[in-house]
Design a protein around this motif. Sequence first.
Motif: not given
Length: 85
Positions: A1-26
Amino acid sequence: MARYDYRCSACGNVFEVEHGMTEHPAVACPACGGMADKVFSASGIKFEGSGFYNTDQRNDGSATPATSAPEPSSSGCACENCPHA
């Protein structure tokens, strides 16, 4: 599992999500529930010293000559049969 940074397009909040490298979750923002996009940043890897370039090869004749990249098209992309053109 890898950790990725995500930024909310509505409020600009930046947070981390852990998922597999081949996964592309919403991914939804934990603060407001808006959709988030993956944040891409520069890698922490730095290649220094000898051994990383074609010119650093030993003189045993095993190195291939360097080639130049193709000229970019008017759209700025240099790939053949480019869909961006």
